[in-house]
Design a protein around this motif. Structure first.
Motif, PDB file in Angstrom:
ATOM      1  N   GLY A 156       0.574  -1.151   0.323  1.00  0.00           N
ATOM      2  CA  GLY A 156       0.159   0.517  -0.416  1.00  0.00           C
ATOM      3  C   GLY A 156       0.884   1.098  -0.088  1.00  0.00           C
ATOM      4  O   GLY A 156      -0.090   2.775  -0.176  1.00  0.00           O
ATOM      5  N   LEU A 157       2.304   1.317  -0.219  1.00  0.00           N
ATOM      6  CA  LEU A 157       3.364   2.178  -0.038  1.00  0.00           C
ATOM      7  C   LEU A 157       3.472   2.821  -1.304  1.00  0.00           C
ATOM      8  O   LEU A 157       3.105   1.796  -1.735  1.00  0.00           O
ATOM      9  CB  LEU A 157       4.447   2.220   1.058  1.00  0.00           C
ATOM     10  CG  LEU A 157       4.162   2.168   2.767  1.00  0.00           C
ATOM     11  CD1 LEU A 157       5.302   2.066   3.255  1.00  0.00           C
ATOM     12  CD2 LEU A 157       3.328   3.752   2.997  1.00  0.00           C
ATOM     13  N   GLU A 158       3.543   3.352  -1.503  1.00  0.00           N
ATOM     14  CA  GLU A 158       4.429   4.635  -3.069  1.00  0.00           C
ATOM     15  C   GLU A 158       4.019   5.892  -2.870  1.00  0.00           C
ATOM     16  O   GLU A 158       3.550   7.095  -2.397  1.00  0.00           O
ATOM     17  CB  GLU A 158       2.397   4.549  -3.737  1.00  0.00           C
ATOM     18  CG  GLU A 158       3.285   4.736  -5.370  1.00  0.00           C
ATOM     19  CD  GLU A 158       2.725   4.609  -6.532  1.00  0.00           C
ATOM     20  OE1 GLU A 158       2.145   5.295  -7.256  1.00  0.00           O
ATOM     21  OE2 GLU A 158       1.741   3.230  -6.097  1.00  0.00           O
ATOM     22  N   PHE A 159       5.459   6.701  -2.727  1.00  0.00           N
ATOM     23  CA  PHE A 159       5.374   7.930  -2.522  1.00  0.00           C
ATOM     24  C   PHE A 159       7.445   8.300  -3.144  1.00  0.00           C
ATOM     25  O   PHE A 159       7.727   6.786  -3.428  1.00  0.00           O
ATOM     26  CB  PHE A 159       5.700   8.494  -0.710  1.00  0.00           C
ATOM     27  CG  PHE A 159       7.053   7.299   0.107  1.00  0.00           C
ATOM     28  CD1 PHE A 159       7.842   8.010  -0.555  1.00  0.00           C
ATOM     29  CD2 PHE A 159       6.802   5.910   0.189  1.00  0.00           C
ATOM     30  CE1 PHE A 159       9.500   7.484   0.977  1.00  0.00           C
ATOM     31  CE2 PHE A 159       7.510   4.901   1.142  1.00  0.00           C
ATOM     32  CZ  PHE A 159       8.600   5.916   1.412  1.00  0.00           C
ATOM     33  N   THR A 160       7.672   9.490  -3.554  1.00  0.00           N
ATOM     34  CA  THR A 160       8.916  10.002  -3.777  1.00  0.00           C
ATOM     35  C   THR A 160       9.145  10.783  -2.438  1.00  0.00           C
ATOM     36  O   THR A 160       8.601  11.673  -1.748  1.00  0.00           O
ATOM     37  CB  THR A 160       8.871  10.803  -4.547  1.00  0.00           C
ATOM     38  OG1 THR A 160       8.674  10.093  -5.739  1.00  0.00           O
ATOM     39  CG2 THR A 160       9.564  10.607  -5.672  1.00  0.00           C
ATOM     40  N   CYS A 161      10.515  10.113  -2.422  1.00  0.00           N
ATOM     41  CA  CYS A 161      11.190  10.845  -0.732  1.00  0.00           C
ATOM     42  C   CYS A 161      12.469  12.349  -0.886  1.00  0.00           C
ATOM     43  O   CYS A 161      13.213  11.092  -1.670  1.00  0.00           O
ATOM     44  CB  CYS A 161      11.574  10.128   0.154  1.00  0.00           C
ATOM     45  SG  CYS A 161      12.548  10.524   1.580  1.00  0.00           S
ATOM     46  N   GLN A 162      12.591  12.566  -1.107  1.00  0.00           N
ATOM     47  CA  GLN A 162      13.939  13.660  -1.550  1.00  0.00           C
ATOM     48  C   GLN A 162      14.981  13.539  -0.311  1.00  0.00           C
ATOM     49  O   GLN A 162      14.436  14.432   1.025  1.00  0.00           O
ATOM     50  CB  GLN A 162      13.053  15.509  -2.000  1.00  0.00           C
ATOM     51  CG  GLN A 162      14.403  16.120  -2.547  1.00  0.00           C
ATOM     52  CD  GLN A 162      15.297  15.319  -3.475  1.00  0.00           C
ATOM     53  OE1 GLN A 162      14.715  15.282  -4.515  1.00  0.00           O
ATOM     54  NE2 GLN A 162      16.636  16.023  -2.900  1.00  0.00           N
ATOM     55  N   PHE A 163      15.945  13.589  -0.328  1.00  0.00           N
ATOM     56  CA  PHE A 163      16.466  13.448   1.188  1.00  0.00           C
ATOM     57  C   PHE A 163      17.543  15.105   0.465  1.00  0.00           C
ATOM     58  O   PHE A 163      18.755  14.487  -0.806  1.00  0.00           O
ATOM     59  CB  PHE A 163      17.564  12.289   0.801  1.00  0.00           C
ATOM     60  CG  PHE A 163      17.073  11.015   1.806  1.00  0.00           C
ATOM     61  CD1 PHE A 163      16.622  10.877   2.680  1.00  0.00           C
ATOM     62  CD2 PHE A 163      16.302  10.023   0.696  1.00  0.00           C
ATOM     63  CE1 PHE A 163      16.239   9.616   3.231  1.00  0.00           C
ATOM     64  CE2 PHE A 163      15.974   9.383   1.098  1.00  0.00           C
ATOM     65  CZ  PHE A 163      15.764   9.200   1.929  1.00  0.00           C
ATOM     66  N   ASP A 164      17.491  15.716   1.462  1.00  0.00           N
ATOM     67  CA  ASP A 164      19.076  17.047   1.722  1.00  0.00           C
ATOM     68  C   ASP A 164      19.020  17.006   2.429  1.00  0.00           C
ATOM     69  O   ASP A 164      19.240  17.180   3.673  1.00  0.00           O
ATOM     70  CB  ASP A 164      17.948  18.422   1.163  1.00  0.00           C
ATOM     71  CG  ASP A 164      16.644  18.526  -0.290  1.00  0.00           C
ATOM     72  OD1 ASP A 164      17.409  18.037  -1.198  1.00  0.00           O
ATOM     73  OD2 ASP A 164      15.771  18.892   0.047  1.00  0.00           O
ATOM     74  N   PHE A 165      21.067  16.134   1.864  1.00  0.00           N
ATOM     75  CA  PHE A 165      21.309  16.123   3.244  1.00  0.00           C
ATOM     76  C   PHE A 165      23.176  17.591   2.987  1.00  0.00           C
ATOM     77  O   PHE A 165      23.596  18.144   1.691  1.00  0.00           O
ATOM     78  CB  PHE A 165      22.901  14.686   2.829  1.00  0.00           C
ATOM     79  CG  PHE A 165      22.084  13.243   2.941  1.00  0.00           C
ATOM     80  CD1 PHE A 165      20.791  13.533   4.132  1.00  0.00           C
ATOM     81  CD2 PHE A 165      21.849  12.851   2.023  1.00  0.00           C
ATOM     82  CE1 PHE A 165      20.418  12.088   4.361  1.00  0.00           C
ATOM     83  CE2 PHE A 165      21.119  11.480   2.275  1.00  0.00           C
ATOM     84  CZ  PHE A 165      20.468  11.501   3.256  1.00  0.00           C
ATOM     85  N   ALA A 166      23.377  17.855   4.455  1.00  0.00           N
ATOM     86  CA  ALA A 166      24.158  19.177   4.569  1.00  0.00           C
ATOM     87  C   ALA A 166      25.714  17.896   4.361  1.00  0.00           C
ATOM     88  O   ALA A 166      25.445  17.170   4.979  1.00  0.00           O
ATOM     89  CB  ALA A 166      23.599  19.949   5.336  1.00  0.00           C
ATOM     90  N   ALA A 167      26.936  19.158   4.556  1.00  0.00           N
ATOM     91  CA  ALA A 167      27.765  18.341   5.386  1.00  0.00           C
ATOM     92  C   ALA A 167      27.216  18.358   7.184  1.00  0.00           C
ATOM     93  O   ALA A 167      26.690  19.139   7.278  1.00  0.00           O
ATOM     94  CB  ALA A 167      28.678  19.679   5.462  1.00  0.00           C
ATOM     95  N   PRO A 168      27.926  17.080   7.417  1.00  0.00           N
ATOM     96  CA  PRO A 168      29.012  16.700   7.031  1.00  0.00           C
ATOM     97  C   PRO A 168      28.470  15.558   6.036  1.00  0.00           C
ATOM     98  O   PRO A 168      27.356  14.937   6.579  1.00  0.00           O
ATOM     99  CB  PRO A 168      30.514  15.844   7.917  1.00  0.00           C
ATOM    100  CG  PRO A 168      29.177  15.773   9.297  1.00  0.00           C
ATOM    101  CD  PRO A 168      28.596  16.942   8.795  1.00  0.00           C
TER     102      PRO A 168
END
Length: 514
Positions: A410-422
């Motif tokens: 039942g899961l359907e999604f798009t995830c955006q990861f925005d990683f900062a330093a480090p």
């Protein structure tokens, strides 16, 4: 992070061959073990060595005939073939003067690999590796007589765990080289299938500076023995192989290689926790003895069903003659499937659905041991989180392998990861129809956005930090679909709670479930 500074990923290269298996209409492609994350050599050593090449004094066909004195089959690939584009820098790091790749095939004893007695199959596997090693030595010696040079890469597994754990620990994928050389194809099981030897063969590659004429480098063959079979799918005790081309690498790895790295990591961490009762629940005497044997001698693989039940080398008569097919199913498939599923112990990744299916409550890790049987049998749960990645880039590229499709209904999604330093970078993770795909870059309209330091998310992934605590400290920021975010510990399994309360609640839910 700009494209110039971002570490290159396997997603940056198109896969050069049709994906194994029978594709189904799905929004996301299957997971595949045919191509693995790229190791960025620039992070290891930026020095460049100018290549030197030598023109072969004999033709490619003559060279092949001479090499067949050492190996059961031989093929040639040029160093710039698109099948190994994602490994070109690694290959040239190993041998900067590489121009030709010589793929060597060594046949295994089919009867030994089909034996229900695993030590016989393991012994044949290592014997075949030794034959390949000797063949490689003879090939390099012949290259020297022709005025060239060369070296063999690594045969078998594990390879460079001290340098690259847990990431791509081999410099060159022999299966991709062999398929590019026209020697066979990578099947649904992810084994290499040879038209004469089927799955009963091993591969090695010699890197040489010898330059052959253009027509010596053959093209991939148009052959697919996996169209109507699926015996590897039916016989796999871990359900790692999907008929639609999906392949659950960690399901196979945590069972088949249990007496190698995953078992050793489990043992060390359980000993480090210094809880004798917990240790006794997790480890049987037979498991400890098997791990000792592998460490003292050689790794004993716990399953060869995908090899032993594959009829690729007889696929024509197998599909044409019902009597042949009937005998094969009765004498090979059914006995091996029964042995691996019913008689021997199975190692299953610890997830909520696995605990429900096998009736294993929190604080327990196996089905009860039947003391009336001579074999361990039963189900033993293993924690996927203990196969830990060492850096942010490796973590994100490995997420599709950590993903548990059984928990994603039942899961359907798009995830955006925005990683900062480090550990900076931007990554897009998509989940749909029981599959997960991760690619570097940004999504235009993600359903979920996660912002934090890359190193912090790596610590959460490794179980060294709490996501809830980091949310409260405002070091982790979540926007969008909270339902998808709360599903992460389930679809990317973390260690389950083991308190008495959790155990009571688990038993209560099972009792009153409709």
């Amino acid at each position: 992070m700009s494209d110039e500074k971002r570490p290159r990923s396997s997603a940056d290269w198109d896969f050069p061959f049709p994906a194994p298996g029978r594709p189904k209409d799905a929004p996301l492609p299957p997971r595949t073990a045919a191509r693995w994350p790229f190791t960025d050599i620039r992070e290891i050593d930026s020095a460049e060595i100018r290549p030197r090449h030598v023109k072969s004094p004999i033709s490619g066909s003559d060279l092949k005939q001479r090499l067949l004195a050492f190996a059961d089959d031989v093929g040639f690939v040029r160093f710039d073939h698109p099948a190994i584009a994602h490994e070109r820098d690694e290959m040239l790091y190993v041998y900067p003067h590489t121009y030709t790749l010589i793929c060597l095939v060594s046949e295994e004893n089919k009867a030994a690999m089909q034996s229900r007695y695993l030590p016989t199959a393991n012994h044949e596997l290592y014997g075949c590796e030794e034959r390949l090693f000797q063949a490689g030595h003879q090939v390099v010696k012949l290259l020297g007589e022709l005025g060239g040079n060369g070296l063999t890469t690594t045969v078998g597994w594990p390879q460079e765990v001290s340098q690259r754990w847990a990431d791509k620990i081999w410099p060159l994928s022999h299966k991709l080289v062999a398929q590019a050389a026209g020697l066979g194809v990578i099947g649904t099981s992810r084994n290499f299938l040879h038209p004469k030897f089927g799955a009963y063969c091993l591969l090695d590659t010699v890197l040489t500076d010898l330059v052959l004429e253009d027509d010596a480098y053959t093209t991939p063959m148009q052959w697919n023995p996996c169209v109507e079979c699926n015996l590897c799918v039916a016989s796999c005790p871990t359900d790692a192989i999907g008929a639609d081309g999906d392949f659950d690498f960690f399901a196979c790895y945590n069972h088949t290689y249990r007496d190698s790295i995953p078992g050793f990591l489990d043992l060390v961490r359980d000993l480090g926790e210094s809880r004798p009762k917990r240790f006794e629940k997790r480890w049987s005497d037979a498991e400890i003895a098997a791990l000792w044997q592998s460490m003292a001698f050689k790794v004993e693989y716990r399953c060869f069903n995908c090899v032993a039940t594959c009829p690729a080398e007889i696929h024509g008569v197998f599909h044409a003659d019902k009597s042949v097919r009937k005998d094969y199913l009765r004498d090979t498939l059914k006995p091996l499937t029964h042995t691996r599923r019913q008689v021997e112990e199975q190692f299953v990744i610890d997830t909520p659905s696995a605990r429900e299916a096998h009736g294993i409550p929190p604080g327990e890790w196996r089905t009860p041991i039947d003391r009336t049987r001579p074999t361990a049998g039963g189900i033993r749960l293993v924690q996927l989180q203990r196969i830990r990645t060492s850096n942010v880039d490796s973590m994100m590229r490995s997420m599709p392998h950590y993903f548990r499709s059984s928990e994603s209904k039942g899961l359907e999604f798009t995830c955006q990861f925005d990683f900062a330093a480090p550990g900076p970078g931007h990554w897009t993770l998509q989940v749909a129809a029981g599959r997960c795909v991760v690619e570097p870059g940004s999504a235009p309209q993600p359903d979920l956005r996660i912002e934090c330091a890359g190193e912090l998310f790596l610590r959460i992934h490794r179980g060294e930090a709490s996501a809830l605590t980091q949310l409260m400290l405002r070091r982790l920021h979540v926007r969008g679909d909270w339902g998808a975010f709360l599903a992460f510990p389930r679809i990317f399994p973390t260690a389950p709670a083991e308190s008495r309360l959790q155990r009571w609640w688990w038993q209560l839910r099972r009792r009153f479930r409709p």
